[in-house]
Each structure stands twice: as C-alpha cells, then as structure tokens.
Design an enzyme around this catalytic site. Structure first.
Site, PDB file in Angstrom:
ATOM      1  N   VAL A  11      32.884  47.427  25.052  1.00 33.55           N
ATOM      2  CA  VAL A  11      33.792  46.381  24.562  1.00 33.55           C
ATOM      3  C   VAL A  11      33.376  45.906  23.169  1.00 33.55           C
ATOM      4  O   VAL A  11      34.208  45.806  22.254  1.00 33.55           O
ATOM      5  CB  VAL A  11      33.830  45.199  25.564  1.00 33.55           C
ATOM      6  N   LYS A  93      33.498  38.019  32.733  1.00 34.09           N
ATOM      7  CA  LYS A  93      34.062  37.208  33.835  1.00 34.09           C
ATOM      8  C   LYS A  93      33.006  36.682  34.788  1.00 34.09           C
ATOM      9  O   LYS A  93      33.204  35.640  35.419  1.00 34.09           O
ATOM     10  CB  LYS A  93      35.126  37.988  34.609  1.00 34.09           C
ATOM     11  N   GLU A 117      40.132  35.333  27.185  1.00 29.90           N
ATOM     12  CA  GLU A 117      41.298  36.132  27.584  1.00 29.90           C
ATOM     13  C   GLU A 117      40.901  37.482  28.182  1.00 29.90           C
ATOM     14  O   GLU A 117      41.465  37.932  29.189  1.00 29.90           O
ATOM     15  CB  GLU A 117      42.206  36.355  26.359  1.00 29.90           C
ATOM     16  N   LYS A 193      37.549  37.221  38.673  1.00 29.15           N
ATOM     17  CA  LYS A 193      38.825  37.055  37.952  1.00 29.15           C
ATOM     18  C   LYS A 193      39.752  36.081  38.683  1.00 29.15           C
ATOM     19  O   LYS A 193      40.481  35.313  38.052  1.00 29.15           O
ATOM     20  CB  LYS A 193      39.485  38.420  37.779  1.00 29.15           C
ATOM     21  N   GLY A 290      38.822  49.107  29.632  1.00 26.31           N
ATOM     22  CA  GLY A 290      38.737  50.114  28.570  1.00 26.31           C
ATOM     23  C   GLY A 290      38.397  49.479  27.237  1.00 26.31           C
ATOM     24  O   GLY A 290      38.639  48.284  27.024  1.00 26.31           O
TER      25      GLY A 290
END
Ligand code: NDP
Ligand code: HSE
Length: 393
Positions: A11, A93, A117, A193, A290
């Site tokens: 990421v 998260k 987000e 989540k 991803g």
C-alpha cells in the site's frame, strides 16, 4: 502538503508512486518528504529513514500516512503524529477498529484531521459514502462483502474448482492478504471493518466480542457441490442492524441467489451496502484490496485534507447504545464429519433440522433460529472448528 510515509510495502509504495509520479494534477503540490522503513538495509532512496523521530520532529511535515499495519508501533506512531499537530491518514483497520474513538478525540484536541477511508473496502469510497448518508439519514443497516482475500478464495473455488490453498497463495501473491492471513480467513479483518463502519453509524465504539463471527476456514469442495445444486453462491458476508439504541452484528459465510448483487462479487472485489430511511438501499462495488485501489483511497483522503473538504458531519462515539445479540436470525447449513456427528446432533436437540445430501460428510439445515443460538450450540458441542462448516442459507 509535505508527507511522512510510515511503511513502504504494497500500500505504501502505491501511495509513493501516485504522488511522486504525479498521477493526478490534484497531487502536484504533494511531496513525500520522508519514508520510514524498518531497518537500515531497507534504505534505498534518499528520503528513506529508519528513525521515526525524524518524521515526528520535522515541523515542515504536516501529514503522516501510516501504511505499516498491526497495532504496535502503529498506535504509538499515530498518537505521536497527532500530538505533533500532524494530520494522519491510515489504511490500518486493525488499529483504527481498536482506537477509533481515541484517535478521533486526539485529532480534534490537536486541531488536525484523522482519516481512514482505505481501512474499509480498499478503493471503494465507503466511509465517505456512509458519513454522507448520515448527513440526512440514520443508517439502520450495514452489510457487504468486505474482504478481498476470502472473496477470491470463495469465488475461485466455486468457479474454477481450485483448492483453498491455491487461492490463498494467489491472494498473497497479489498483495491482498494480511501479513498473517488467518486474520482474513477467520473473519477478523472483516470484523475490524464492521467495527469501524458500525461504530460510525451507531455513534458508539462497537466491541470485537459483540460481533458474532464465523470465517471460511472449514469450507470444502463438498459444500460448493451442494450449494451449486441449489443454484446459490457462497460469500463471506458481514451485517449490522441498528434500531435506535440497539445494534446487532454478524459475519458469516452466507448463500446468495445467482441474481443477487453479492453473488456477482468476485476475486478481490468488495460490495458495501447501507440502508437509510430516505435514501433507501445504496450499494458500492469496487476493488477491496490491492496496491493501487488502496493507495487511491489514501490519496483521496490526502486531497480532502489539502482542499479542506469539510462537508462531512463530525463523528462522535458518545451515544448510549447497546448490543442486542438476538436481533439477527437465519436458517443455517451445518456440515460436519461422521466422527463428530453425535456431538453436533446432541447439541442441536430441540431445534428442528433437515438432513441434506452432501458428498462424503453429514449436513443439515436448521429451521429459522437466532444467530446467537448457532454459535452457542456449536460451542456447546465442543468440537474442533475445523471439523464443522456453518453457512447461512
Ligand atoms: P505490507 O506488509 O506489504 O507493508 C507494510 C510495510 O510496513 C512493510 O514494508 C513493513 O516492513 C513496513 N513496516 C512494518 N512495521 C514497520 C515499522 N515499525 N517501521 C517501519 N516500517 C515498518 O502490508 P500492506 O501494504 O499490504 O498493508 C499495510 C496496511 O494497509 C495494513 O494495515 C493493511 O491491513 C492495510 N490494507 C492493505 C490492503 C491491501 O490490499 N494490501 C488493503 C487495505 C488496507 P517489513 O516488510 O520489513 O516488515
Ligand atoms: N486483507 C484485506 C483483504 C486487505 O483481503 O480484503 C484489504 O483490506
């Protein structure tokens, strides 16, 4: 905007690429000032450091992106950044689910912004959609497929007959899986989540132990054969219902008719849904995991900070609401090995169930029961969870 990037893996490197390659005119004034890596051996670029203090003490860095994962030292670094009057954007998260209330309060006290987000739904602009819906409606239902790794496993096992391990390896290779993929498989990642989403909707931090959770660890080829005969698709589905000051949350493998939107969600895609009185049902679909979809969500948060986009309502977690576990019900498919048949069937005494034909195993489908009952009965059977597979019909 001068950014301190904590972690440059899947990421983090996506965020780095979008910003340094100027993939959007909206980021032309963004600069990755420093990148934190773990060890001196990982330093390959001039802006890299393995000393986090260099980022927190640099007054020219106004915003920190946390993309390391895990609870520690992510918690300490986010806290340190907020207390140093730096905005924080994170995809993590696990740490957000645990400290969303604390980070929100800390950001407010320091007059900076805390956004996350990318922590739910990867590239799907879900948190923003949820908060936007809350400008008008009370959100009374949240649901969806919130994990790319397990969705890839279920959809590829179902469609191509591949093995669980083959699919999990693909998810790892593609950079979708968590560092410890048991978090994906056992529903822990989805639980984080659902905690974040439901806490926002309820206005109170939901606790992990309040969420009834089954993952997909025990799923087998024989289950897919049976579900195919019913013309149904299996997805790992998360759901929260909210009724004024009560809420109830569950995560479980769930069957969908072929024409349901959830049945069409494949590979690393997620679907995130909400219901509000005036808007009705809203569903958002996109890549939930991803490198670039997730980095995109982080950069969207950075753009919101840079453009001072403050159109969303403030979040708070001070509501007096309580979890009521009996609010959700269902008919359950229970498949188990012949060795534990006696224990399982004894545990379900008093509940009507119908045996169903599954190759090489024993299975039944219960009458409509509260979701908490299935958890209680399976637990009371005292069998190894890898010997039983449960799905809602
Ligand atoms: P990676 O493991 O690919 O990247 C994490 C990076 O952070 C690694 O390079 C790791 O270094 C580094 N790191 C870990 N701890 C430290 C530390 N103390 N100091 C400096 N660097 C550190 O994970 P991802 O990029 O996949 O995930 C990052 C976060 O984003 C996680 O919270 C994940 O849950 C979340 N996320 C991931 C998505 C995805 O699709 N991958 C989607 C949505 C959210 P090293 O390798 O040396 O340990
Ligand atoms: N491991 C997570 C998934 C990453 O597979 O969905 C995205 O949150």
């Amino acid at each position: 905007m001068r950014i301190g990037l904590l972690g440059c893996g899947i990421v983090g490197s996506g965020v780095y690429d979008i910003i340094t390659d100027k993939m959007s005119p909206m980021v032309k004034n963004f600069e990755i000032a420093k990148v934190l890596v773990k060890t001196p051996e990982e330093i390959t670029k001039p802006e890299m450091t393995n000393n986090a203090e260099e980022i927190f003490s640099d007054k020219t860095i106004d915003t920190v992106v946390e993309a390391m994962g895990g609870i520690h030292p992510a918690y300490e670094f986010i806290t340190r950044a907020l207390n140093s009057q730096k905005n924080v954007v994170t995809a993590n998260k696990a740490v957000v689910a645990k400290y969303i209330d604390e980070f929100t309060a800390l950001a407010k006290a320091n007059n900076v912004v805390f956004l996350y987000e990318a922590s739910v739904g990867g590239g799907v602009p879900w948190i923003k959609a949820l908060r936007q819906a809350m400008r008008i409606d009370e959100v009374t239902h949240i649901s969806g497929v919130f994990n790319g790794t397990t969705n890839l496993i279920l959809s590829e096992m179902e469609e191509k007959g591949l093995s669980f391990d083959e699919c999990l390896n693909t998810a790892r290779r593609m950079g979708y899986a968590e560092a410890d993929p048991t978090a994906d498989i056992d529903g822990i990642d989805v639980r984080n989540k659902l905690i974040i989403s439901t806490s926002l909707a309820v206005g109170k931090k939901v606790l992990a132990e309040e969420i009834m959770t089954y993952g997909i660890r025990g799923v087998a080829e024989c289950d897919f054969e049976y579900f195919k005969s019913l013309n149904k698709h299996l997805r790992l589905f998360a759901e929260s219902v909210i009724d004024e000051d009560m809420y109830c949350c569950r995560i479980e493998p769930t069957l969908f008719d072929v024409d349901a939107p959830e049945a069409g969600i494949k590979l690393n895609y997620n679907i995130c849904s909400l219901y509000g009185r005036t808007i009705g049902t809203l569903k958002y679909i996109g890549q939930g995991a991803g490198k670039f979809p997730t980095a995109n969500a982080i950069v969207q948060d950075l753009i919101d900070i840079d453009t001072k986009n403050t159109t969303l309502p403030e979040v708070s977690f001070d509501k007096n609401a309580k979890c009521e576990m009996t609010m959700l019900q269902g008919r359950y498919y229970v498949r188990y090995s012949a060795q534990c048949a006696q224990k399982i069937e004894d545990a379900f005494r008093g509940i009507n169930f119908t045996k169903v034909p599954v190759n090489g195993a024993v299975a039944f489908v219960t009458e409509q029961i509260p979701t908490i009952t299935i958890h209680d009965r399976i637990e009371s059977a005292g069998v190894d969870l890898s010997d039983v597979f449960v799905a809602r019909m």
